[in-house]
Enzyme design. Structure first.
Site, PDB file in Angstrom:
ATOM      1  N   THR A  13      -1.795  -5.080   1.468  1.00  0.00           N
ATOM      2  CA  THR A  13      -0.846  -4.209   0.778  1.00  0.00           C
ATOM      3  C   THR A  13      -0.512  -4.700  -0.616  1.00  0.00           C
ATOM      4  O   THR A  13      -0.299  -3.893  -1.534  1.00  0.00           O
ATOM      5  CB  THR A  13       0.447  -4.082   1.607  1.00  0.00           C
ATOM      6  OG1 THR A  13       0.136  -3.489   2.867  1.00  0.00           O
ATOM      7  CG2 THR A  13       1.475  -3.225   0.904  1.00  0.00           C
ATOM      8  N   THR A  86      -0.562  -8.107   5.771  1.00  0.00           N
ATOM      9  CA  THR A  86       0.415  -8.652   6.724  1.00  0.00           C
ATOM     10  C   THR A  86       0.029  -8.443   8.187  1.00  0.00           C
ATOM     11  O   THR A  86       0.461  -9.213   9.045  1.00  0.00           O
ATOM     12  CB  THR A  86       1.800  -8.035   6.483  1.00  0.00           C
ATOM     13  OG1 THR A  86       1.733  -6.617   6.652  1.00  0.00           O
ATOM     14  CG2 THR A  86       2.303  -8.354   5.088  1.00  0.00           C
TER      15      THR A  86
END
EC number: 3.5.1.1
Length: 332
Positions: A13, A86
Site C-alpha cells: 500500500t 501489511t
C-alpha cells in the site's frame, strides 16, 4: 558520522496508486525518493526496488530471495529497511527472523495503511521510524509501525483499517516514539547467540488449519495424502481439540506416526497454549504433537516451514521447535 541505510522496496500500500481495478503497487522506490529523504534525517540512504507487488502475492520463494539479498548487503550498510505490504508483513518478518538469525545489523520492515501519495497517510511516519531504528546499531529483525518498533517474530496484524494495525504479541515493544523521542527498551532485544549464517531454506509442504465445531478428521487424512510434512493447527483456547464424536486427535496420531510434524497453537491472540491442563491437551502431547506456546500464528507457521527446510529428522525437528531461536517464544 552518518549511518548508511539501504531501503528495499517490495511494494504494498505504501507505494500504491489508483488504477481501473483498484489500488495496486505502482510507485518505484525512485518515485518515493523525495519523501524518503525528507524523513531520513542525517542518515545516508540508498534505495532499491526488489519487487512491486501487493503483499497477498508474496510467497515463500520471495522470502528466500529477500533473505539472500539482505545477507549479501549486510556488510555494506549500517542497517536495512524493507518496505512491504501489511497483509503478509508479519509472516515475512517472522520468517526473516529465522532465515537471518544472528544478523549483525538492524533490519526493519515497514509499510502503511495509506499510500505515500495521500496527504494524510501514515507512510512517512512509518518510514521515519524504520529508518531511525535501522540506524540504531541494534541488530535484529524488527517491524516499525505507528510510532512503535516490534520484534519481527512477535508482530501480528490485528486491525484491518486503523493506522495502529500491528501489535507485539506476548512481548514488550522494542521501542516507542513519543514527545521524548525514540525510546528503545534494550532489555527486550534478544541477544545474539552465535555468528550469522544465512539459512534461507524452507519446506512448502506445510499446511495450516483452524479448528471449528464440526471439523472432520478427513481434513487430516487428505492433508497427509497430498504429501504434506508439517501441520500447524490453531486449536481452541489453550490447545483444545475434539477426541470424542470425531476423533481428531486419533487422526493426528496416525499421521504423526507416519512422519508428519504437527504443531498445536491457539486461536486466541494472547497468552498462548498450555496443553498440560486439560485432558484434550494431554492427549495431543501424548501422541507427539508439539506445542506453539506463546508464539504468534505467523511465527509458529514460518518456524515449522523453516525447520522442515533444514532437516527431516524427527528428533532434530522436535529439538529445533522447542528452542527459542529468535525471541519468538518465552521461556517455560
Amino acid at each position: 558520522m552518518s549511518r548508511k541505510i539501504l531501503i528495499i522496496n517490495t511494494g504494498g500500500t505504501l507505494s500504491a496508486v489508483m488504477k481501473k481495478n483498484g489500488l495496486i503497487p505502482g510507485l518505484s522506490i525512485h518515485d518515493m525518493q523525495k519523501e524518503l529523504k525528507m524523513v531520513s534525517g542525517d542518515t545516508d540512504i540508498e534505495i532499491e526496488d526488489f519487487c512491486s507487488v501487493d503483499s497477498a502475492n508474496i510467497f515463500p520463494e520471495d522470502w528466500c530471495a529477500l533473505a539472500q539479498k539482505i545477507s549479501d548487503c549486510r556488510n555494506d550498510y549500517d542497517g536495512i529497511v524493507v518496505i512491504h505490504g501489511t497483509d503478509t508483513l508479519a509472516y515475512t518478518s517472522s520468517m526473516l527472523s529465522f532465515m537471518l538469525r544472528n544478523i549483525n545489523i538492524p533490519v526493519v520492515i515497514t509499510g502503511s495503511q495509506l499510500s505515500i501519495t495521500n496527504p494524510v497517510a501514515d507512510a512517512m511516519e512509518n518510514c521515519r521510524c524504520a529508518i531511525h531504528m535501522a540506524a540504531s546499531q541494534i541488530p535484529g529483525i524488527f517491524v516499525a509501525f505507528n510510532r512503535k518498533v516490534i520484534l519481527g517474530c512477535r508482530a501480528s496484524k490485528v486491525r484491518s483499517l486503523s493506522f495502529d494495525a500491528f501489535e507485539s504479541i506476548n512481548y514488550p515493544n522494542i521501542a516507542t516514539i513519543s514527545s521524548l523521542g525514540m525510546k528503545i527498551e534494550t532489555a527486550a532485544v534478544p541477544e545474539r547467540t552465535g555468528i550469522f549464517k544465512l539459512a534461507n531454506t524452507y519446506s512448502d509442504k506445510v499446511c495450516m488449519i483452524k479448528m471449528f465445531p464440526g471439523i472432520h478428521r478427513s481434513f487430516i487424512e487428505s492433508i497427509a495424502e497430498q504429501g504434506y510434512k508439517g501441520l500447524y493447527i490453531e486449536a481452541y483456547g489453550i490447545g483444545g481439540m475434539p477426541f470424542l464424536k470425531h476423533d481428531f486427535i486419533g487422526a493426528l496420531d496416525k499421521v504423526i506416526q507416519n512422519g508428519m510434524t504437527v504443531v498445536v497453537g491457539t486461536q486466541c491472540r494472547y497468552e498462548g497454549t498450555k496443553m498440560d491442563v486439560y485432558e484434550t491437551g494431554k492427549r495431543a502431547m501424548a501422541i507427539g504433537a508439539l506445542e506453539a506456546r506463546d508464539m504468534t500464528g505467523e511465527a509458529a507457521l514460518t518456524k515449522l516451514m523453516w525447520i522442515l527446510g533444514m532437516t527431516e529428522d524427527i528428533k532434530e525437528i522436535r529439538d529445533f521447535y522447542s528452542i527459542n531461536m529468535a525471541g519468538e517464544m518465552s521461556k517455560i
